[in-house]
Write a protein that holds these residues in place. Sequence first.
Motif, short mmCIF file in Angstrom:
data_model
loop_
_atom_site.label_atom_id
_atom_site.label_comp_id
_atom_site.label_asym_id
_atom_site.label_seq_id
_atom_site.Cartn_x
_atom_site.Cartn_y
_atom_site.Cartn_z
N THR A 157 0.83 -1.21 0.00
CA THR A 157 0.00 0.00 0.00
C THR A 157 0.86 1.25 0.00
O THR A 157 0.58 2.23 -0.70
N ALA A 158 1.92 1.23 0.81
CA ALA A 158 2.79 2.40 0.91
C ALA A 158 3.45 2.71 -0.42
O ALA A 158 3.75 3.87 -0.71
N SER A 159 3.66 1.70 -1.25
CA SER A 159 4.30 1.95 -2.55
C SER A 159 3.43 2.85 -3.41
O SER A 159 3.94 3.70 -4.15
N LEU A 160 2.09 2.68 -3.34
CA LEU A 160 1.19 3.50 -4.13
C LEU A 160 1.15 4.94 -3.61
O LEU A 160 0.98 5.88 -4.39
N THR A 161 1.30 5.09 -2.29
CA THR A 161 1.20 6.42 -1.70
C THR A 161 2.51 7.19 -1.76
O THR A 161 2.51 8.41 -1.96
N PHE A 162 3.63 6.49 -1.61
CA PHE A 162 4.93 7.17 -1.53
C PHE A 162 5.90 6.74 -2.63
O PHE A 162 6.55 7.57 -3.25
N GLY A 163 6.01 5.42 -2.87
CA GLY A 163 7.02 4.93 -3.79
C GLY A 163 6.78 5.34 -5.23
O GLY A 163 7.68 5.82 -5.93
N VAL A 164 5.55 5.15 -5.72
CA VAL A 164 5.24 5.48 -7.11
C VAL A 164 5.38 6.98 -7.37
O VAL A 164 5.98 7.38 -8.38
N PRO A 165 4.84 7.86 -6.51
CA PRO A 165 5.08 9.30 -6.75
C PRO A 165 6.57 9.66 -6.75
O PRO A 165 7.01 10.46 -7.57
N LEU A 166 7.36 9.03 -5.85
CA LEU A 166 8.80 9.32 -5.82
C LEU A 166 9.46 8.87 -7.12
O LEU A 166 10.25 9.61 -7.72
N GLY A 167 9.14 7.66 -7.57
CA GLY A 167 9.71 7.17 -8.82
C GLY A 167 9.31 8.01 -10.01
O GLY A 167 10.12 8.25 -10.92
N THR A 168 8.07 8.48 -10.01
CA THR A 168 7.59 9.34 -11.11
C THR A 168 8.35 10.66 -11.12
O THR A 168 8.75 11.16 -12.18
N TRP A 169 8.57 11.24 -9.93
CA TRP A 169 9.31 12.51 -9.84
C TRP A 169 10.75 12.32 -10.31
O TRP A 169 11.28 13.14 -11.07
N VAL A 170 11.39 11.24 -9.89
CA VAL A 170 12.77 10.97 -10.31
C VAL A 170 12.84 10.81 -11.82
O VAL A 170 13.74 11.35 -12.49
N GLY A 171 11.88 10.08 -12.39
CA GLY A 171 11.86 9.90 -13.83
C GLY A 171 11.64 11.19 -14.57
O GLY A 171 12.25 11.44 -15.62
N GLY A 172 10.76 12.05 -14.05
CA GLY A 172 10.52 13.33 -14.69
C GLY A 172 11.71 14.26 -14.63
O GLY A 172 11.97 15.04 -15.56
N ALA A 173 12.48 14.18 -13.53
CA ALA A 173 13.60 15.09 -13.34
C ALA A 173 14.87 14.61 -14.05
O ALA A 173 15.64 15.42 -14.57
N PHE A 174 15.09 13.31 -14.10
CA PHE A 174 16.36 12.78 -14.58
C PHE A 174 16.22 11.77 -15.73
O PHE A 174 17.23 11.23 -16.19
N GLY A 175 14.99 11.51 -16.19
CA GLY A 175 14.79 10.55 -17.26
C GLY A 175 14.30 9.22 -16.72
O GLY A 175 14.55 8.86 -15.57
N TRP A 176 13.59 8.47 -17.58
CA TRP A 176 12.98 7.23 -17.12
C TRP A 176 14.02 6.20 -16.68
O TRP A 176 13.74 5.35 -15.84
N GLN A 177 15.23 6.31 -17.24
CA GLN A 177 16.28 5.38 -16.83
C GLN A 177 16.60 5.52 -15.34
O GLN A 177 16.90 4.53 -14.66
N ALA A 178 16.50 6.76 -14.83
CA ALA A 178 16.79 6.99 -13.42
C ALA A 178 15.78 6.30 -12.52
O ALA A 178 16.09 5.95 -11.37
N THR A 179 14.56 6.08 -13.03
CA THR A 179 13.55 5.38 -12.24
C THR A 179 13.99 3.95 -11.94
O THR A 179 13.81 3.44 -10.83
#
Length: 396
Positions: free
Chosen positions: A147-169
């Motif tokens: 559950t925590a992955s949907l609330t915290f992990g996925v938004p964090l991964g999306t932000w990292v991908g947006g800032a540094f590219g999908w490879q960074a995810t």
Amino acid sequence: MPIDVRRRARLPTWLLALVFTTFTFATDDYVIAGVLPALSADLGVSEAVGGQLVTGFSLAFALAAPVASVVTATWARRGLLTWALALFVVANAAAAFAGSYALLLGLRVLAAVAAAAVVPAAYAITTSLAPAERQGRYLALVMGGLTASLTFGVPLGTWVGGAFGWQATFGLGALLGLVALIAVRATLPETPPAPAMPIGRRLAPLARPQVLLGLLGIVAIVLGSMMVLSYLAPFLRDLAGAGPTELGWVFVLAGLAGLAGGQLGGRAADRWGASRAMTTGVAAFAAVMAALTCCQLLRPVPLLALLPLLLLWAGASWWIPPPAQSRMIALAGPAAPQALALNSSAVYVGVSCGAALGGVVLETYGSGWLPAAAVGAELIALALFRAADRGRYAAR
């Protein structure tokens, strides 16, 4: 005395390591959705094809979990988690440098196989190490990582991908896996593997009708939930005029409600017994779906007025898994690790079937009928669980 109370209430570090591990795997599974446009464009595939990276991960997990559980039954648990997490880290690190869709899909399958070996083992380890009176609560915490992955992990991964590219995810996935590996090695005590015995004898309890009925009940529960969750955007758009921004906040709040529901479900399993706690959760879920069906008569309904029902839905959905796991362990007896693996597969089957059947309902009858169809699935689940309980008592 106050010091003793605090010591008893403190969670063991191995449990926190397992929670972080399930959080890592679930984040890695779902985060593709957040970087799908950029990933698809770079690899030269459509977004529909790119989305199959999630399907590939989920399908590989569902198929590999029961097989891995049997193959690794006599492996030392700490060693199993070590090697599987190492494979997961390597697969994600390589994915960060993948230059083709086919290679990336293969690496996603490899990561899913690693997850399939670890997640059921994590549940089995939690069951064996938890005090009897806290088994449900400890299982709820380990499942809370999902559950925590949907609330915290996925938004964090999306932000990292947006800032540094999908490879960074994928680099983030490798980093999370490495942290989980270090935490497991540092905190998890060695637990003995299952004693060696013929495979047929080990798996015999899984052929019991009550176990099979219980697994079908899990499929029905998840199917009912995913029929609505998969199409929550059109459902809330048609019912409340909600757009992407409002939907994002609904997901965040629903994730928090799910975390709370999972903990309450685990406590209920410890206090009331697994069957009663699970039946209560399924009944609450069905009641909320019935209420959402009735809301169609009042369209449009303000989203704030719907929010309490949506949060109750999320809480009830995550209330159910901890007692379901405890109940499956009791039904399977010595085959509990294999039953937990099949339970994980049943969840993924329910996810796939729920999305497919929900699409049929949406196209044929409209989004307003999705909760009504979910009620039907939950009533079927209740009937299956009742039949399994009757079979369990008759076998005694």
